[in-house]
Write a protein that holds these residues in place. Structure first.
Motif, PDB file in Angstrom:
ATOM      1  N   TRP A 568     -14.237  63.096-159.919  1.00  0.00           N
ATOM      2  CA  TRP A 568     -15.645  63.514-159.915  1.00  0.00           C
ATOM      3  C   TRP A 568     -16.466  62.501-159.129  1.00  0.00           C
ATOM      4  O   TRP A 568     -16.059  61.347-158.949  1.00  0.00           O
ATOM      5  N   GLY A 569     -17.647  62.960-158.753  1.00  0.00           N
ATOM      6  CA  GLY A 569     -18.604  62.040-158.136  1.00  0.00           C
ATOM      7  C   GLY A 569     -19.152  61.076-159.170  1.00  0.00           C
ATOM      8  O   GLY A 569     -19.121  59.864-159.008  1.00  0.00           O
ATOM      9  N   LYS A 570     -19.673  61.650-160.293  1.00  0.00           N
ATOM     10  CA  LYS A 570     -20.192  60.806-161.363  1.00  0.00           C
ATOM     11  C   LYS A 570     -20.218  61.605-162.665  1.00  0.00           C
ATOM     12  O   LYS A 570     -20.011  62.819-162.672  1.00  0.00           O
ATOM     13  N   ALA A 571     -20.462  60.921-163.768  1.00  0.00           N
ATOM     14  CA  ALA A 571     -20.597  61.557-165.091  1.00  0.00           C
ATOM     15  C   ALA A 571     -21.807  60.942-165.773  1.00  0.00           C
ATOM     16  O   ALA A 571     -22.074  59.740-165.634  1.00  0.00           O
ATOM     17  N   GLU A 572     -22.533  61.768-166.520  1.00  0.00           N
ATOM     18  CA  GLU A 572     -23.766  61.287-167.151  1.00  0.00           C
ATOM     19  C   GLU A 572     -23.470  60.426-168.387  1.00  0.00           C
ATOM     20  O   GLU A 572     -24.041  59.361-168.575  1.00  0.00           O
ATOM     21  N   THR A 573     -22.543  60.907-169.239  1.00  0.00           N
ATOM     22  CA  THR A 573     -22.273  60.204-170.504  1.00  0.00           C
ATOM     23  C   THR A 573     -20.774  60.141-170.768  1.00  0.00           C
ATOM     24  O   THR A 573     -19.983  60.876-170.160  1.00  0.00           O
ATOM     25  N   ILE A 611      -7.413  48.214-170.068  1.00  0.00           N
ATOM     26  CA  ILE A 611      -6.084  47.661-169.809  1.00  0.00           C
ATOM     27  C   ILE A 611      -5.981  47.059-168.422  1.00  0.00           C
ATOM     28  O   ILE A 611      -4.995  46.426-168.084  1.00  0.00           O
ATOM     29  N   TYR A 612      -6.997  47.280-167.597  1.00  0.00           N
ATOM     30  CA  TYR A 612      -6.997  46.819-166.216  1.00  0.00           C
ATOM     31  C   TYR A 612      -8.457  46.826-165.774  1.00  0.00           C
ATOM     32  O   TYR A 612      -9.240  47.606-166.326  1.00  0.00           O
ATOM     33  N   PRO A 613      -8.907  45.993-164.862  1.00  0.00           N
ATOM     34  CA  PRO A 613     -10.305  46.069-164.417  1.00  0.00           C
ATOM     35  C   PRO A 613     -10.686  47.485-163.979  1.00  0.00           C
ATOM     36  O   PRO A 613      -9.974  48.104-163.207  1.00  0.00           O
ATOM     37  N   ARG A 614     -11.782  48.005-164.555  1.00  0.00           N
ATOM     38  CA  ARG A 614     -12.339  49.329-164.228  1.00  0.00           C
ATOM     39  C   ARG A 614     -11.487  50.491-164.738  1.00  0.00           C
ATOM     40  O   ARG A 614     -11.669  51.627-164.311  1.00  0.00           O
ATOM     41  N   VAL A 615     -10.571  50.215-165.658  1.00  0.00           N
ATOM     42  CA  VAL A 615      -9.715  51.280-166.192  1.00  0.00           C
ATOM     43  C   VAL A 615      -9.774  51.271-167.721  1.00  0.00           C
ATOM     44  O   VAL A 615      -9.494  50.244-168.345  1.00  0.00           O
ATOM     45  N   MET A 616     -10.135  52.419-168.305  1.00  0.00           N
ATOM     46  CA  MET A 616     -10.202  52.520-169.764  1.00  0.00           C
ATOM     47  C   MET A 616      -9.093  53.430-170.285  1.00  0.00           C
ATOM     48  O   MET A 616      -8.915  54.555-169.818  1.00  0.00           O
ATOM     49  N   LEU A 617      -8.364  52.932-171.252  1.00  0.00           N
ATOM     50  CA  LEU A 617      -7.316  53.700-171.925  1.00  0.00           C
ATOM     51  C   LEU A 617      -7.905  54.256-173.212  1.00  0.00           C
ATOM     52  O   LEU A 617      -8.447  53.506-174.029  1.00  0.00           O
ATOM     53  N   ILE A 618      -7.784  55.564-173.415  1.00  0.00           N
ATOM     54  CA  ILE A 618      -8.352  56.206-174.603  1.00  0.00           C
ATOM     55  C   ILE A 618      -7.231  56.912-175.359  1.00  0.00           C
ATOM     56  O   ILE A 618      -6.608  57.841-174.837  1.00  0.00           O
ATOM     57  N   LEU A 619      -6.966  56.464-176.564  1.00  0.00           N
ATOM     58  CA  LEU A 619      -5.953  57.106-177.411  1.00  0.00           C
ATOM     59  C   LEU A 619      -6.173  56.666-178.846  1.00  0.00           C
ATOM     60  O   LEU A 619      -6.868  55.685-179.105  1.00  0.00           O
ATOM     61  N   LYS A 637     -16.264  58.393-158.791  1.00  0.00           N
ATOM     62  CA  LYS A 637     -16.614  57.615-157.599  1.00  0.00           C
ATOM     63  C   LYS A 637     -17.793  56.680-157.868  1.00  0.00           C
ATOM     64  O   LYS A 637     -17.907  55.619-157.265  1.00  0.00           O
ATOM     65  N   GLU A 638     -18.673  57.121-158.810  1.00  0.00           N
ATOM     66  CA  GLU A 638     -19.740  56.229-159.287  1.00  0.00           C
ATOM     67  C   GLU A 638     -19.366  55.800-160.700  1.00  0.00           C
ATOM     68  O   GLU A 638     -19.462  56.595-161.638  1.00  0.00           O
ATOM     69  N   PRO A 639     -18.914  54.562-160.905  1.00  0.00           N
ATOM     70  CA  PRO A 639     -18.441  54.140-162.231  1.00  0.00           C
ATOM     71  C   PRO A 639     -19.543  54.182-163.285  1.00  0.00           C
ATOM     72  O   PRO A 639     -20.729  54.101-162.970  1.00  0.00           O
ATOM     73  N   ILE A 640     -19.134  54.335-164.541  1.00  0.00           N
ATOM     74  CA  ILE A 640     -20.038  54.236-165.681  1.00  0.00           C
ATOM     75  C   ILE A 640     -20.085  52.777-166.120  1.00  0.00           C
ATOM     76  O   ILE A 640     -19.049  52.108-166.203  1.00  0.00           O
ATOM     77  N   THR A 641     -21.290  52.268-166.415  1.00  0.00           N
ATOM     78  CA  THR A 641     -21.433  50.893-166.899  1.00  0.00           C
ATOM     79  C   THR A 641     -21.533  50.915-168.415  1.00  0.00           C
ATOM     80  O   THR A 641     -22.386  51.609-168.990  1.00  0.00           O
ATOM     81  N   LEU A 642     -20.679  50.176-169.071  1.00  0.00           N
ATOM     82  CA  LEU A 642     -20.648  50.117-170.531  1.00  0.00           C
ATOM     83  C   LEU A 642     -21.652  49.093-171.037  1.00  0.00           C
ATOM     84  O   LEU A 642     -22.244  48.326-170.276  1.00  0.00           O
ATOM     85  N   ALA A 643     -21.802  49.056-172.367  1.00  0.00           N
ATOM     86  CA  ALA A 643     -22.749  48.133-172.989  1.00  0.00           C
ATOM     87  C   ALA A 643     -22.393  46.677-172.676  1.00  0.00           C
ATOM     88  O   ALA A 643     -23.248  45.811-172.603  1.00  0.00           O
ATOM     89  N   GLU A 644     -21.105  46.400-172.493  1.00  0.00           N
ATOM     90  CA  GLU A 644     -20.658  45.028-172.217  1.00  0.00           C
ATOM     91  C   GLU A 644     -20.807  44.681-170.733  1.00  0.00           C
ATOM     92  O   GLU A 644     -20.239  43.689-170.259  1.00  0.00           O
ATOM     93  N   GLU A 646     -19.491  46.144-168.275  1.00  0.00           N
ATOM     94  CA  GLU A 646     -18.235  46.346-167.561  1.00  0.00           C
ATOM     95  C   GLU A 646     -18.222  47.751-166.987  1.00  0.00           C
ATOM     96  O   GLU A 646     -18.538  48.719-167.684  1.00  0.00           O
ATOM     97  N   GLU A 647     -17.841  47.850-165.727  1.00  0.00           N
ATOM     98  CA  GLU A 647     -17.785  49.157-165.068  1.00  0.00           C
ATOM     99  C   GLU A 647     -16.433  49.806-165.304  1.00  0.00           C
ATOM    100  O   GLU A 647     -15.398  49.136-165.282  1.00  0.00           O
ATOM    101  N   VAL A 648     -16.451  51.135-165.521  1.00  0.00           N
ATOM    102  CA  VAL A 648     -15.209  51.895-165.675  1.00  0.00           C
ATOM    103  C   VAL A 648     -15.220  53.043-164.680  1.00  0.00           C
ATOM    104  O   VAL A 648     -16.140  53.862-164.678  1.00  0.00           O
ATOM    105  N   ALA A 649     -14.190  53.078-163.834  1.00  0.00           N
ATOM    106  CA  ALA A 649     -14.086  54.138-162.829  1.00  0.00           C
ATOM    107  C   ALA A 649     -12.983  55.135-163.198  1.00  0.00           C
ATOM    108  O   ALA A 649     -13.092  56.324-162.888  1.00  0.00           O
ATOM    109  N   LEU A 650     -11.922  54.653-163.853  1.00  0.00           N
ATOM    110  CA  LEU A 650     -10.804  55.531-164.185  1.00  0.00           C
ATOM    111  C   LEU A 650     -10.647  55.597-165.702  1.00  0.00           C
ATOM    112  O   LEU A 650     -10.489  54.565-166.369  1.00  0.00           O
ATOM    113  N   PHE A 651     -10.691  56.816-166.239  1.00  0.00           N
ATOM    114  CA  PHE A 651     -10.479  57.044-167.669  1.00  0.00           C
ATOM    115  C   PHE A 651      -9.131  57.751-167.843  1.00  0.00           C
ATOM    116  O   PHE A 651      -8.849  58.739-167.167  1.00  0.00           O
ATOM    117  N   VAL A 652      -8.326  57.247-168.765  1.00  0.00           N
ATOM    118  CA  VAL A 652      -7.015  57.844-169.035  1.00  0.00           C
ATOM    119  C   VAL A 652      -6.940  58.160-170.528  1.00  0.00           C
ATOM    120  O   VAL A 652      -6.990  57.252-171.366  1.00  0.00           O
TER     121      VAL A 652
END
Length: 719
Positions: A568-573, A611-619, A637-644, A646-652
């Motif tokens: 995706w280009g970006k996600a709101e939430t 688990i890796y810079p800009r990568v969030m593991l969800i399980l 393509k536009e990462p989401i910025t978390l409260a900490e 930290e930018e996340v571009a890839l969600f698994v």
């Protein structure tokens, strides 16, 4: 008294003494079933021993071998002296034995003395020495030889003791007491009889030290320690001085182990000389600190509050990685904290002690070992961890840690994965015991939760899978009841196995629906979860939409399917992200809605793993409604910025499974991320194209030069 370690040599001598004359070496070889080479070797050995008795050597004239009366008399005397069958050393055992002899060095060991004591040829000893030289060279150690000292190993004293401890550890793990007895016989000779008295005294001293410490060693570790102490004592008696090269003495002196070491040395005075008492007290204090403990009453003691925090962080990270939240966490924390303390001291004193076999653990518990390794790689970035551990854990240390996690995972899954069997019988204890034993023989993989009378069994609180009852009128309220006679006939055994193979009888859908509806309090207001549960009973799954379930789920299967792998280009939430990721897994019945509801709740509580810079593991835990291993991926393509921040571009998002078949997906993901998967995605390649690039190693390059035509060809090949 003559020792004959080689039983085949004993048979050779016996044949010589009985027959006295042989037409040829070949005929002697045929009689004994040995090779001619072996016969010549034994002749050489026999002549060496005859020379010591000042008797002429055996010689073959024109191939014929004859023994004189004097030679026969001496050989017969040797045979009479052998009161029992002696232990036959294997090649590996003989080499271990030589290593121990050179480490203890209580006498001068030359080629001739080793050859004589071990009853092997000169060439065999030379090969053994060459083997040991090659092995020790890997550890930076050297086997040397001088005329005055014979063969010896040049090393620091602390390393010498570590190697001796390792020798005893191997003996205990292999239950090879005969090898240890052979070593003592070579070291002590006639005074070997005092060995048992020393063992009793040493054991009593160690138990006293345990009492002072409020800590407990396992029975095996206790045996290893007392045997190692005996070898150290033999070296001390040989006037070999002990000294520390460099050691953190204040750390030892302020620990209770220093006091316990004094009690140990006072209980076994042979362990030290007066001039080296303090050095020995420091050594045994450090050794007690570095030994594995079964129990440690001080695992939460004040000086180690931060080590406890490290243990808790390791467990939390492991839970995040595997998606299984451990209920019995206190017990696991105690085990890991006790071990982390031991590792802290081993690193501090640079003391290497043997642990679980790396090969065994990595082979038997591949998934958990791999996850433990990944967890500790992430922990190496933790500031608190780096304060206490300057170097990374070795694989042998990780193997020991993995065993704790394997035990915890198995315990968490026991209720589901191991079938439980209840025995119900009103017969006598002896008959009930027989029935219980027969059932266990038939189905060794089940857990027999107990044997009860028909009256008491009705109040048994746990759910069971099977009830084996001797009363035909008894039916248990959970599981399948199988009626059998108290002494099982062949027919009854087949009946049990047939029922077990077919699995626990399940209620029909109508009964399942009744159970679901009974649990609803406000039936007028139908919840989404209720609708999903009903749909899962009656909903049909189209063959076209089902991803084939396999014990070895492959990440490629999901990345190649655009419904599971999205860009995706970006996600709101984050909610939008979860909704997109869950859709294919929900539609194709990898998991149910409750699993994804739990994921959202945990994300809000920040229970996720980067688990890796800009990568969030969800399980999360499969027990919240996940049925089989699966994965869906979303790249922004536009990462989401978390409260900490930290930018996340890839969600698994991973769908987990009871037998941990989702764990290989994590390893594959880790491999991709280390080979430029994200770099390829940033360069506007599709998810599958990025996968192909990273598999080939091309994506690691800063400038990805890979034509679109090549990518398309790869796509066609894969399909």
């Amino acid at each position: 008294m003559m020792r004959i370690l080689d039983t085949r040599f004993y048979l050779f001598l016996k044949q010589l003494a009985e027959q006295k004359e042989f037409q040829s070496i070949s005929s002697l070889a045929r009689m004994l079933g040995f090779s001619r080479r072996t016969i010549y070797h034994y002749l050489e050995k026999c002549n060496y021993l005859l020379k010591q008795e000042e008797i002429e050597s055996l010689e073959s004239v024109a191939g014929k071998l004859s023994l004189s009366a004097k030679q026969v008399t001496v050989i017969e005397s040797w045979l009479k002296q052998v009161g029992e069958t002696k232990y036959l050393l294997k090649v590996e055992e003989r080499r271990q034995l030589i290593l121990a002899l050179l480490l203890i060095e209580n006498r001068k060991w030359q080629l001739g003395s080793l050859q004589s004591e071990l009853d092997v040829s000169r060439n065999t000893i030379l090969k053994d020495i060459q083997f040991l030289k090659a092995q020790l060279q890997k550890q930076g150690l050297e086997v040397k030889s001088t005329k005055a000292r014979g063969y010896f190993i040049s090393t620091m004293e602390i390393k010498r003791r570590e190697l001796l401890y390792d020798f005893v550890y191997r003996i205990e793990m292999e239950r090879n007491d005969p090898l240890y007895e052979t070593l003592l016989e070579l070291l002590l000779g006639k005074s070997k009889g005092s060995e048992r008295a020393f063992s009793r005294k040493a054991r009593k001293a160690v138990e006293m030290a345990e009492e002072i410490l409020s800590k407990k060693l396992s029975e095996k570790d206790l045996r290893i320690l007392t045997k190692a102490m005996q070898l150290y004592q033999i070296r001390v008696n040989s006037n070999q001085p002990f000294y520390w090269e460099e050691i953190d003495r204040p750390l030892i002196h302020e620990r209770l182990e220093f006091t316990a070491a004094k009690a140990l040395l006072d209980g076994v005075q042979e362990l030290s000389r007066p001039e080296e008492y303090l050095a020995e007290q420091e050594y045994y204090g450090a050794l007690l600190l570095c030994l594995d403990k079964n129990e440690d009453a001080h695992f939460q003691s004040v000086p180690f509050g931060e080590l406890l925090q490290i243990s808790e962080r390791i467990i939390r990270l492991f839970e995040k990685m595997i998606g299984l939240y451990i209920k019995r966490k206190e017990e696991l924390t105690e085990h890991i904290q006790t071990y982390i303390k031991v590792l802290f001291y081993r690193h501090q004193f640079q003391m290497e002690l043997p642990a679980y076999s790396l090969d065994t653990v990595s082979e038997q518990f591949q998934k958990v070992f791999g996850l433990t390794k990944k967890v500790m790689q992430l922990m190496e970035q933790d500031a608190l961890y780096k304060r206490y551990f300057g170097t990374a854990f070795k694989n042998e240390e990780l193997a020991h840690l993995a065993v704790f996690f394997e035990e915890a995972v198995v315990k968490e899954q026991t209720d589901v994965s191991i079938p439980k069997v209840l025995i119900v019988s009103d017969y006598s204890d002896v008959l009930n015991s027989l029935l219980k034993t027969q059932v266990k023989q038939l189905m060794p993989e089940v857990m027999i939760v107990g044997a009860f009378s028909s009256e008491n069994a009705r109040y048994f609180p746990e759910k069971v899978n099977f009830c084996i009852a001797t009363d035909p009128s008894y039916f248990h309220f959970t599981g399948q009841t199988i009626h059998v006679p108290v002494i099982l006939t062949e027919t009854a055994k087949k009946k049990i196995l047939r029922s077990y193979k077919n699995g626990e009888a399940k209620p029909k859908k109508r009964e399942q629906l009744k159970q679901i509806l009974k649990r609803q309090t406000g039936i007028e207001e139908i919840s989404e979860r209720l609708l999903n549960q009903i749909k899962s009973l009656y909903g049909e799954i189209s063959e076209e939409t089902v991803v084939k379930h396999s014990e070895t789920a492959k990440l490629e299967t999901f990345i190649a399917d655009s419904e599971f792998a999205m860009v995706w280009g970006k996600a709101e939430t984050l909610t939008d992200v979860i909704c997109a990721l869950k859709k294919p897994l929900l539609e194709r019945k990898f998991a149910q809605e409750s699993y994804f509801e739990r994921l959202l709740m945990e994300m809000e509580a920040h229970r996720t793993a980067l688990i890796y810079p800009r990568v969030m593991l969800i399980l999360t835990d499969y027990r919240f409604g996940s049925f089989r291993a699966g994965a869906s991926l979303l790249y922004l393509k536009e990462p989401i910025t978390l409260a900490e921040n930290e930018e996340v571009a890839l969600f698994v998002l991973i769908a987990t499974e009871e037998k941990m078949t989702h764990v290989p997906l994590l390893f594959e993901l880790d491999h991709l991320l280390q080979n430029g998967f994200l770099d390829a995605l940033k360069s506007d390649y599709t998810m599958f194209e990025s996968f192909l690039l990273s598999e080939k190693g091309v994506a690691k390059l800063k400038n990805i030069e890979y034509t679109e035509g090549n990518i398309k060809n790869e796509n066609v090949d894969k399909k």
